[in-house]
Design an enzyme around this catalytic site. Structure first.
Site, PDB file in Angstrom:
ATOM      1  N   PRO A  11     -22.144  29.560  46.764  1.00 55.00           N
ATOM      2  CG  PRO A  11     -20.620  29.193  48.194  1.00 55.00           C
ATOM      3  CD  PRO A  11     -21.152  30.364  47.641  1.00 55.00           C
ATOM      4  CG  ASN A  12     -23.856  24.434  48.473  1.00 59.63           C
ATOM      5  OD1 ASN A  12     -23.436  23.601  47.978  1.00 59.63           O
ATOM      6  ND2 ASN A  12     -23.277  24.954  49.620  1.00 59.63           N
ATOM      7  NE  ARG A  19     -28.319  24.571  50.525  1.00 57.49           N
ATOM      8  CZ  ARG A  19     -27.819  25.692  50.663  1.00 57.49           C
ATOM      9  NH1 ARG A  19     -28.031  26.860  49.984  1.00 57.49           N
ATOM     10  NH2 ARG A  19     -27.164  26.057  51.842  1.00 57.49           N
ATOM     11  CE1 TYR A  24     -31.301  28.529  52.666  1.00 65.24           C
ATOM     12  CE2 TYR A  24     -30.961  26.308  52.609  1.00 65.24           C
ATOM     13  CZ  TYR A  24     -30.863  27.381  53.121  1.00 65.24           C
ATOM     14  OH  TYR A  24     -29.626  27.617  53.814  1.00 65.24           O
ATOM     15  CG  ASN A  75     -28.359  34.350  49.170  1.00 62.81           C
ATOM     16  OD1 ASN A  75     -27.525  34.213  49.953  1.00 62.81           O
ATOM     17  ND2 ASN A  75     -29.452  33.768  48.925  1.00 62.81           N
ATOM     18  CB  ALA A  78     -21.554  28.831  53.355  1.00 57.86           C
ATOM     19  CG  ASP A  88     -11.176  42.879  52.395  1.00 56.41           C
ATOM     20  OD1 ASP A  88     -12.002  43.365  53.279  1.00 56.41           O
ATOM     21  OD2 ASP A  88     -10.086  42.428  52.791  1.00 56.41           O
ATOM     22  CD  GLU A  99     -25.905  40.322  53.983  1.00 61.22           C
ATOM     23  OE1 GLU A  99     -25.413  41.432  54.558  1.00 61.22           O
ATOM     24  OE2 GLU A  99     -25.838  39.068  54.593  1.00 61.22           O
ATOM     25  CG  HIS A 101     -28.954  35.908  53.674  1.00 62.15           C
ATOM     26  ND1 HIS A 101     -28.027  35.318  53.259  1.00 62.15           N
ATOM     27  CD2 HIS A 101     -28.575  37.263  54.225  1.00 62.15           C
ATOM     28  CE1 HIS A 101     -26.989  35.973  53.590  1.00 62.15           C
ATOM     29  NE2 HIS A 101     -27.189  37.065  54.068  1.00 62.15           N
ATOM     30  NE  ARG A 108     -31.269  28.323  58.424  1.00 64.61           N
ATOM     31  CZ  ARG A 108     -30.742  28.022  57.270  1.00 64.61           C
ATOM     32  NH1 ARG A 108     -30.426  28.899  56.346  1.00 64.61           N
ATOM     33  NH2 ARG A 108     -30.058  26.634  57.064  1.00 64.61           N
ATOM     34  NE  ARG A 112     -27.424  28.306  58.574  1.00 66.20           N
ATOM     35  CZ  ARG A 112     -26.982  27.347  57.779  1.00 66.20           C
ATOM     36  NH1 ARG A 112     -26.409  28.187  56.745  1.00 66.20           N
ATOM     37  NH2 ARG A 112     -26.586  26.077  57.793  1.00 66.20           N
TER      38      ARG A 112
HETATM   39  C1  DQA Z   1     -28.680  31.807  52.763  1.00 69.43           C
HETATM   40  C2  DQA Z   1     -28.237  31.367  54.140  1.00 69.43           C
HETATM   41  C3  DQA Z   1     -26.896  30.888  54.461  1.00 69.43           C
HETATM   42  O1  DQA Z   1     -26.667  30.740  55.753  1.00 69.43           O
HETATM   43  C4  DQA Z   1     -26.753  29.501  53.903  1.00 69.43           C
HETATM   44  O2  DQA Z   1     -25.406  29.195  54.043  1.00 69.43           O
HETATM   45  C5  DQA Z   1     -27.219  29.587  52.337  1.00 69.43           C
HETATM   46  C6  DQA Z   1     -28.239  30.417  51.878  1.00 69.43           C
HETATM   47  C7  DQA Z   1     -29.982  31.873  52.507  1.00 69.43           C
HETATM   48  O3  DQA Z   1     -30.375  32.367  51.302  1.00 69.43           O
HETATM   49  O4  DQA Z   1     -30.970  31.902  53.392  1.00 69.43           O
HETATM   50  O5  DQA Z   1     -26.425  28.860  51.485  1.00 69.43           O
HETATM   51  O6  DQA Z   1     -27.710  32.795  52.210  1.00 69.43           O
END
Ligand code: DQA
Length: 170
Positions: A11-12, A19, A24, A75, A78, A88, A99, A101, A108, A112
Site C-alpha cells: 500500500p501507498n 509521498r 522515501y 516491501n 504498512a 502466512d 524483505e 524497506h 522511525r 514500525r
Molecule cells: C516502508 C516503511 C513502512 O513502515 C511504511 O508503512 C511504508 C514504506 C518503507 O519502504 O520504508 O509504506 O515499507
C-alpha cells in the site's frame, strides 16, 4: 529461460516520488521498477514487479508465486506491521523471501519496528532507499542459484573444523 523473482510492493508505494520525499526519496515506483529490470538482467534473472494497495491481492500473488516464481522480494509497506495473512502466505510459499524497506524502520516510530514479514524472510534490508531492491535481487539471485552447493561447502568446512578424536584444540 531465466528464473523469475516476484518483486511485491504494498500500500501507498504507488505514490513514491510525491509521498513524503524527505523519508522515501524522489524516485517513483516506475524508476524502481526500471532499476530492478536492469539489475535483474545483469544478474541473469527476470523480475515480475507489482504493486497493490489491497492485502487480498498481495496474498493471492504470493500464493500464485509458489509454483511459478523462484523467489520473492517484498516491501509490504504498512502491511509489514499488521499482516499475519501476508506472513502466512509467504511462509506457505516455501520460497526464499527478502524483505525491503526504503526507509530505516528502526529510526522511525515505535510501531514500525515490528515486522510480521521478517518471520518469513531470509534477510531484511532497510534504510538504503532504492538500492535496497538492488541488494535484495543480488541476494535472491545467489540463493536460487546455489542452494545445494552452499550447503555442501558449509558441510565440508564444518567437517574440516571438527578436531580429530583425542586431539585437543585451543
Ligand atoms: C516502508 C516503511 C513502512 O513502515 C511504511 O508503512 C511504508 C514504506 C518503507 O519502504 O520504508 O509504506 O515499507
Amino acid at each position: 529461460m531465466p528464473s523469475t523473482v516476484l518483486v511485491l510492493n504494498g500500500p501507498n508505494l504507488n505514490l513514491l516520488g510525491s509521498r513524503e520525499p524527505e523519508i522515501y526519496g524522489h524516485e517513483t515506483l516506475s524508476d524502481i521498477a526500471a532499476l530492478c529490470e536492469r539489475t535483474a538482467e545483469s544478474l541473469g534473472i527476470a523480475v515480475d514487479f507489482r504493486q497493490s494497495n489491497s492485502e487480498a491481492e498481495l496474498v493471492n500473488w504470493v500464493q500464485e508465486a509458489r509454483t511459478s516464481r523462484a523467489g520473492i522480494i517484498i516491501n509490504a509497506g504498512a502491511l509489514t506491521h499488521t499482516s499475519v495473512a501476508l506472513l502466512d502466505a509467504l511462509t506457505a510459499s516455501s520460497l526464499p523471501v527478502v524483505e525491503v524497506h526504503l526507509s530505516n524502520i528502526f529510526r522511525r516510530e515505535e510501531f514500525r519496528r515490528h515486522s510480521y514479514i521478517s518471520l518469513a524472510a531470509r534477510g531484511v534490508i532497510c534504510g538504503l532507499g532504492s538500492q535496497g531492491y538492488e541488494l535484495a535481487l543480488a541476494a535472491v539471485a545467489r540463493l536460487i542459484a546455489k542452494p545445494s552447493k552452499r550447503t555442501a561447502s558449509t558441510q565440508k568446512t564444518a567437517s574440516k573444523k571438527t578436531p580429530a578424536k583425542g586431539k585437543r584444540t585451543r
